[in-house]
Design a protein around this motif. Structure first.
Motif, PDB file in Angstrom:
ATOM      1  N   TYR A 188      18.632   1.907  -0.019  1.00  0.00           N
ATOM      2  CA  TYR A 188      18.011   1.454  -1.381  1.00  0.00           C
ATOM      3  C   TYR A 188      17.986  -0.263  -0.705  1.00  0.00           C
ATOM      4  CZ  TYR A 188      17.110   6.367  -3.517  1.00  0.00           C
ATOM      5  OH  TYR A 188      17.153   7.850  -2.954  1.00  0.00           O
ATOM      6  N   LEU A 189      18.647  -0.861  -0.810  1.00  0.00           N
ATOM      7  CA  LEU A 189      18.367  -2.104  -0.559  1.00  0.00           C
ATOM      8  C   LEU A 189      17.754  -2.564   0.331  1.00  0.00           C
ATOM      9  CD1 LEU A 189      20.392  -1.859  -3.066  1.00  0.00           C
ATOM     10  CD2 LEU A 189      22.208  -3.319  -2.397  1.00  0.00           C
ATOM     11  N   GLU A 190      17.739  -2.279   0.827  1.00  0.00           N
ATOM     12  CA  GLU A 190      17.187  -2.666   2.913  1.00  0.00           C
ATOM     13  C   GLU A 190      16.031  -1.888   2.508  1.00  0.00           C
ATOM     14  OE1 GLU A 190      21.423  -1.293   5.335  1.00  0.00           O
ATOM     15  OE2 GLU A 190      20.087  -0.764   5.607  1.00  0.00           O
ATOM     16  N   LEU A 191      15.310  -1.161   1.724  1.00  0.00           N
ATOM     17  CA  LEU A 191      14.243  -0.657   1.760  1.00  0.00           C
ATOM     18  C   LEU A 191      13.179  -1.586   0.914  1.00  0.00           C
ATOM     19  CD1 LEU A 191      14.760   2.855   2.381  1.00  0.00           C
ATOM     20  CD2 LEU A 191      13.503   1.426   3.258  1.00  0.00           C
ATOM     21  N   ALA A 192      14.045  -2.096  -0.523  1.00  0.00           N
ATOM     22  CA  ALA A 192      13.701  -2.580  -1.466  1.00  0.00           C
ATOM     23  C   ALA A 192      11.829  -3.320  -1.236  1.00  0.00           C
ATOM     24  CB  ALA A 192      14.207  -3.394  -2.422  1.00  0.00           C
ATOM     25  N   ASN A 193      12.466  -4.371   0.027  1.00  0.00           N
ATOM     26  CA  ASN A 193      11.447  -5.343   0.329  1.00  0.00           C
ATOM     27  C   ASN A 193       9.794  -4.696   0.486  1.00  0.00           C
ATOM     28  OD1 ASN A 193      11.722  -8.186  -0.202  1.00  0.00           O
ATOM     29  ND2 ASN A 193      12.240  -7.899   2.018  1.00  0.00           N
ATOM     30  N   GLU A 194      10.289  -3.494   1.643  1.00  0.00           N
ATOM     31  CA  GLU A 194       9.108  -3.002   2.208  1.00  0.00           C
ATOM     32  C   GLU A 194       8.747  -1.694   0.911  1.00  0.00           C
ATOM     33  OE1 GLU A 194      10.983  -1.618   6.184  1.00  0.00           O
ATOM     34  OE2 GLU A 194      11.994  -3.088   4.990  1.00  0.00           O
ATOM     35  N   ALA A 195       9.353  -1.472   0.274  1.00  0.00           N
ATOM     36  CA  ALA A 195       8.466  -0.429  -0.826  1.00  0.00           C
ATOM     37  C   ALA A 195       8.345  -1.330  -2.037  1.00  0.00           C
ATOM     38  CB  ALA A 195       9.777  -0.087  -1.971  1.00  0.00           C
ATOM     39  N   ALA A 196       8.929  -2.679  -2.596  1.00  0.00           N
ATOM     40  CA  ALA A 196       7.593  -3.771  -3.051  1.00  0.00           C
ATOM     41  C   ALA A 196       6.408  -3.209  -3.164  1.00  0.00           C
ATOM     42  CB  ALA A 196       7.640  -4.792  -3.599  1.00  0.00           C
ATOM     43  N   ALA A 197       5.306  -3.562  -1.609  1.00  0.00           N
ATOM     44  CA  ALA A 197       4.075  -3.846  -0.866  1.00  0.00           C
ATOM     45  C   ALA A 197       3.696  -2.611  -1.089  1.00  0.00           C
ATOM     46  CB  ALA A 197       4.560  -4.529   0.338  1.00  0.00           C
ATOM     47  N   LEU A 198       4.626  -1.710  -1.706  1.00  0.00           N
ATOM     48  CA  LEU A 198       3.513  -0.091  -1.406  1.00  0.00           C
ATOM     49  C   LEU A 198       2.732   0.069  -3.077  1.00  0.00           C
ATOM     50  CD1 LEU A 198       6.335   1.945   0.162  1.00  0.00           C
ATOM     51  CD2 LEU A 198       4.111   1.373   1.511  1.00  0.00           C
ATOM     52  N   ASP A 199       1.779   0.471  -3.000  1.00  0.00           N
ATOM     53  CA  ASP A 199       1.148   0.897  -4.475  1.00  0.00           C
ATOM     54  C   ASP A 199       2.050   2.109  -4.763  1.00  0.00           C
ATOM     55  OD1 ASP A 199      -0.477  -0.290  -4.045  1.00  0.00           O
ATOM     56  OD2 ASP A 199      -2.355   1.306  -2.605  1.00  0.00           O
ATOM     57  N   VAL A 200       1.960   1.908  -6.101  1.00  0.00           N
ATOM     58  CA  VAL A 200       2.808   2.591  -7.414  1.00  0.00           C
ATOM     59  C   VAL A 200       2.081   4.448  -7.410  1.00  0.00           C
ATOM     60  CG1 VAL A 200       4.107   3.286  -9.058  1.00  0.00           C
ATOM     61  CG2 VAL A 200       3.734   1.291  -8.178  1.00  0.00           C
ATOM     62  N   PRO A 201       2.871   5.093  -7.305  1.00  0.00           N
ATOM     63  CA  PRO A 201       2.362   6.519  -7.279  1.00  0.00           C
ATOM     64  C   PRO A 201       2.227   7.343  -8.687  1.00  0.00           C
ATOM     65  CG  PRO A 201       4.240   7.218  -6.759  1.00  0.00           C
ATOM     66  CD  PRO A 201       4.244   5.652  -6.816  1.00  0.00           C
ATOM     67  N   ASN A 202       1.233   8.366  -8.739  1.00  0.00           N
ATOM     68  CA  ASN A 202       1.177   8.494 -10.113  1.00  0.00           C
ATOM     69  C   ASN A 202       2.334   9.341 -10.373  1.00  0.00           C
ATOM     70  OD1 ASN A 202       0.889  10.083 -12.430  1.00  0.00           O
ATOM     71  ND2 ASN A 202      -1.811  11.045 -11.929  1.00  0.00           N
TER      72      ASN A 202
END
Ligand code: FES
Ligand code: FES
Lengths: 750, 160
Positions: A188-202
């Motif tokens: 999750y730590l490695e993916l955090a940056n990329e996840a932060a760029a995504l829209d938050v789903p409902n």
């Protein structure tokens, strides 16, 4: 002087408990009796049905600027780790651990990877943030699961984008996303940056786990602050320091409602280490700011020395003259007279007339203090029209509103830092100490830490009200209970409605279970503040009704367990917020079985059982006691069966039950607050002696873990303890005690 | 005036000698582990060690310390931060609820095990009776003291 008003005190509990069983019925007739003038007033209690709480969904605040992945207020992941935010005040109920566990479960994080931090107080973002009413788990369960699941789904999406695979091909485990077919993994730590760029789903659309896949929930998890606690780190309100801080104390009138006429302020100001001494005007609201003399000093000790040297002349016109002995005398008279009926179902008069046997008993319980171990304190700083608070409160939102009013600013100009609370038990629902700190800080213009002494804490509590019940009941030729009358004499602060926790409602046991029930209610006027105390209402009603049920079983010549199960009857739900009789019977049978109910016991030993439903929890307890000739009671063992739905943290849940049992024993044996001439007679722990380790019994806890929605455990294991032990003492001795604390009938705890 | 706290000599200036040690620790030395609960030797929240004996610091004037060794909960762990068996047992058994009494409980347990490394149940109950836990964690405290005693016994046994 103007007399005190009690606005807002009861409403805090209304807000929390909604229309739970503690609340009074709307338009209940209530007779108010003035203790001093013996004047009878008939009044209609204008009692609201309670406010519904709303819980706003967590706001998406994905932080694309910092690179940290923060899909909502509960989760933050960046390269340094996973932080989960605990939104509610920690008062010892374990929510700083249990609420983040729910998030971690759906996030599919390894618990060991998680750091927990107290969230900021921001009810616009987090919804209601408070500790009370055993509500944290039921109110936040779904929202927190969704918060965790939302974050997880975004991390999965980030991995799917990175590897160019479908999200369906990915799984998660222990803070990692896994692509099974290729064996690729990313933390999750490695993916955090990329996840932060995504829209938050409902959050409503993200899938939640099947409970059978839970690997964190239901486990034993040690409290997240435990290491800091055993290292002595500053966590509590009392540990707070801020630069330039001074130390404040405040002396208030021994009789509540008294105001300052004069004080030796000039002498005090000359003492060493004293910064200022001044009269603090109250705001006439008993729940906010009481008048007194404030002393601000360079150290706590200098402030305490000055407090002792204070010489204050008080204006006591209109101040409390409350007298517990007068109340007892008045109740003794009133118990012979019918009072206004709160509940009148069937016809108790006919039931009594047609019965084979009848029993009656006059029950009484004293006032009690919260005695949370950390005395009230609050650090406050006021400058440039802004107020900053560091407060060990159970209701930070209400604290902000009250404190803003006291210093005359908008609530938006108040910042409150939530501090860990050294116990709450309901006392810190009320923010009088926060108001006092705010007022003193504004007056002196430097940050202050206000410290109440234990003596202040005992004298200015919002007490659990005492009360009286003249009980009467009947059984038929089959030994079945036919009629039940509960003539209740309680207290009122505002002359309008019973004090919080002192109003009986139709749902109080055995409401809904017997054909003929009458409950009458009369209130005595009372100036000392009364309010919620762990399991309000239930904490005393359970003692009365749980004991009297046993009295009726006894005159019927029947086994108490059998009568209790008969009263519960067929499995059914009693109203939307009422108990489920099947769950009730389930815990009663389980506790009885585990305790070995019915087995032969030696002379002087006995078992007692009680069931009570409160705060949505179904709890049965069996006490096993021995009583010596000189009325020394040894509680050997208490067996508890609880149905609160699924268990979040097994260790925390057990701890709450064990603590409730100990608190129950402590309270029923020895704890009483009494008043004479408006003054509290018990000034410190030497006169209010809580149970100590040698008296702690074995406690055997069993959870049913049913599939019902989870409910809280801070309170419901408390009420059944007293009746279980009183009934056990009767079984052991044949003596029926009807006074709480039972030491007033000569029984002492071994 | 100087006193020895957690192995260090600390200068207290010209403090009023009657000041309870509790407030000296908390306000002057920023050692806030010891807590104020009652101020009259009833609750034990303020328990610390003076020459390894449990003392209620709320009722112990700083002037009485002399050249004794004062230990607060902040001084239990070794220089690497390694916790004592008592502290570890408190975490492992998840003793705390609100946690406010627990600093005093831990110190009372430390004092007990220094004096009686393998206490009986009764000795545990008697030693810990001077500390109130309002939250009612006595059963866990009792278990944690036993577990720490066992741990210490095993350590010693292993080294022998
Ligand atoms: S504060 Fe020292 S014993 Fe209570
Ligand atoms: S854990 Fe709260 S007083 Fe002991």
């Amino acid at each position: 002087m103007t007399s005190l008003n009690y606005d807002g005190i009861a409403e805090i509990v209304d807000t929390i408990t909604s229309s739970r069983e503690e609340l009074n019925n709307a338009s209940t007739p209530l007779r108010i009796v003035k203790l001093d003038r013996r004047q009878f007033l008939k009044m209609t209690g204008a009692v609201g049905g309670g406010l519904m709480l709303s819980f706003s969904a967590p706001k998406a605040i994905a932080n694309k600027d910092t690179g940290a992945f923060q899909p909502n207020g509960y989760v933050k992941i960046d390269s340094s780790g996973i932080v989960l935010y605990a939104k509610n005040p920690e008062i010892g109920q374990g929510v700083k651990t249990s609420l983040p566990m729910i998030v971690a479960e759906e996030l599919d994080a390894a618990w060991e990877d998680v750091t927990v931090e107290q969230s900021r107080i921001d009810q616009a973002a987090y919804g209601m943030q408070f500790a009370g009413g055993s509500t944290a788990i039921p109110m936040n369960w779904t929202a927190l699961r969704r918060a965790g699941a939302t974050a997880r789904s975004m991390l999965v999406k980030a991995a799917a984008n990175r590897w160019n695979v479908s999200v369906d091909a990915l799984t998660t485990e222990s803070s990692e996303v896994i692509h099974g077919s290729s064996g690729r993994r990313a933390t999750y730590l490695e993916l955090a940056n990329e996840a932060a760029a995504l829209d938050v789903p409902n959050g409503d659309s993200v899938p939640l786990k099947d409970p059978s896949d839970f690997h964190i929930l239901g486990r034993r998890v040690t409290g997240v602050d435990n290491e800091a606690l055993v290292r002595g780190e500053p966590l509590f309100g009392i540990d707070q320091t801020v630069p330039g801080m001074k130390y404040a104390v405040c002396q208030k009138c021994a009789a509540i409602g008294g105001t300052v006429k004069s004080a030796n302020l000039e002498d005090i100001k000359k003492m060493s280490g004293i910064v200022d001494a001044f009269v603090l005007e109250g705001n006439d609201n008993a729940g906010e700011l009481l008048p007194g003399v404030a002393v601000v000093a360079d150290s706590t000790w200098a402030a305490l020395e000055a407090k002792r040297a204070l010489n204050i002349e008080w204006e006591e016109t209109g101040a409390s003259t409350d007298s517990w002995s007068d109340a007892i005398n008045e109740a003794e008279r009133l118990r012979h007279e019918p009072g206004p009926r709160v509940v009148d179902i069937g016809n108790v008069d006919t039931a009594f007339a047609n019965s084979v046997k009848q029993a009656s008993g006059f029950y009484r319980y004293a006032f009690a203090s919260h005695a949370q171990l950390e005395p009230q304190n609050c650090t406050a700083s006021f400058s440039d029209g802004k107020l900053e608070l560091w407060a060990p409160t159970q209701t930070p939102g209400a604290a902000i509103m009250s404190a803003a009013r006291i210093v005359g600013i908008q609530p938006t100009n108040v910042t409150l830092h939530q501090k860990r609370c050294g116990g709450g038990f309901g006392r810190r629902l009320y923010n009088d100490f926060v108001c006092e700190a705010a007022a003193i800080a504004k007056h002196v213009g430097v940050p202050v830490k206000l410290q109440w002494t234990r003596e202040d804490d005992m004298a200015y509590d919002l007490y659990r009200a005492g009360g009286f019940h003249q009980m009467h009941g009947s059984v038929d030729e089959n030994g079945k209970i036919t009629g039940w009358r509960n003539r209740f004499i309680t207290f009122t602060n505002d002359g309008n409605r019973p004090v919080s926790g002192g109003g009986i409602s139709p749902g109080v046991f055995p409401g809904g279970l017997l054909e003929n029930i009458r409950v009458e209610q009369t209130a005595l006027e009372w100036k000392n503040r009364c309010a919620a105390w762990r399991a309000p209402g239930s904490n005393v009603f359970a003692f009365v009704v749980g004991s009297f049920l046993h009295e009726l079983a006894h005159i019927a010549g029947r086994d108490h367990l059998e009568v209790l199960l008969e009263v519960l009857g067929e499995p059914r739900q009693l109203g939307p917020r009422g108990m489920h009789t099947g769950r009730a019977a389930g815990v009663v049978e389980l506790a009885a079985e585990k305790a070995g109910w019915g087995r032969e016991l030696e002379e002087g030993r006995g078992m007692g059982v009680a069931f009570y439903y409160s705060h949505a929890g179904h709890i049965a307890e069996v006490a096993d006691v021995s009583v010596s000739e000189d009325k020394k009671v040894k509680v050997h063992k208490v067996t508890v069966a609880a149905d609160v739905g699924p268990i979040v943290n097994l260790s925390g849940a057990e701890n709450q039950v064990q603590g409730s049992v100990v608190d129950g024993i402590s309270t029923m044996f020895d704890l009483a607050v009494s008043f004479e001439n408006g003054r509290v007679q018990q000034t410190n722990f030497d006169k209010y002696s809580m149970m100590r380790m040698p008296s702690a019994p074995e406690i055997d806890v069993h959870f049913v873990r049913s599939d019902y929605p989870p409910t809280g455990l801070g309170e419901p294991a408390f009420p059944p303890l007293a009746p279980a032990v009183y009934n056990a003492i009767f079984a052991a001795t044949g003596q029926r005690a009807r006074t709480m604390p039972i030491s007033e009938e000569g029984f002492t705890l071994a | 005036m100087n006193i020895k706290i957690n192995g260090e000599s600390r200068d207290l200036g010209d403090l009023d000698l009657r000041t309870p040690l509790l407030w000296v620790l908390r306000d002057e030395l920023n050692l806030v582990g010891a807590k104020y609960g009652c101020g009259i030797s009833q609750c034990g929240a303020c328990t610390i060690l003076v020459n390894s004996v449990a003392v209620k610091s709320c009722s112990y004037p700083v002037g009485s310390v002399g050249d004794a060794d004062v230990t607060t909960i902040e001084g239990l762990a070794d220089s690497d931060g390694e916790l004592t068996a008592v502290q570890k047992a408190w975490i492992d058994l998840d003793v705390a609820q609100c946690g406010y009494c627990q600093s005093g409980q831990v110190m009372a347990a430390e004092a007990l095990l220094r004096a009686i490394p393998n206490p009986s149940d009764d000795q545990i109950d008697q030693a810990m009776a001077s500390n109130i836990c309002r939250c009612g964690t006595y059963i866990r405290i009792r278990d944690a003291v036993k577990s720490a005693a066992n741990e210490l016994a095993t350590d010693v046994g292993g080294g022998a």
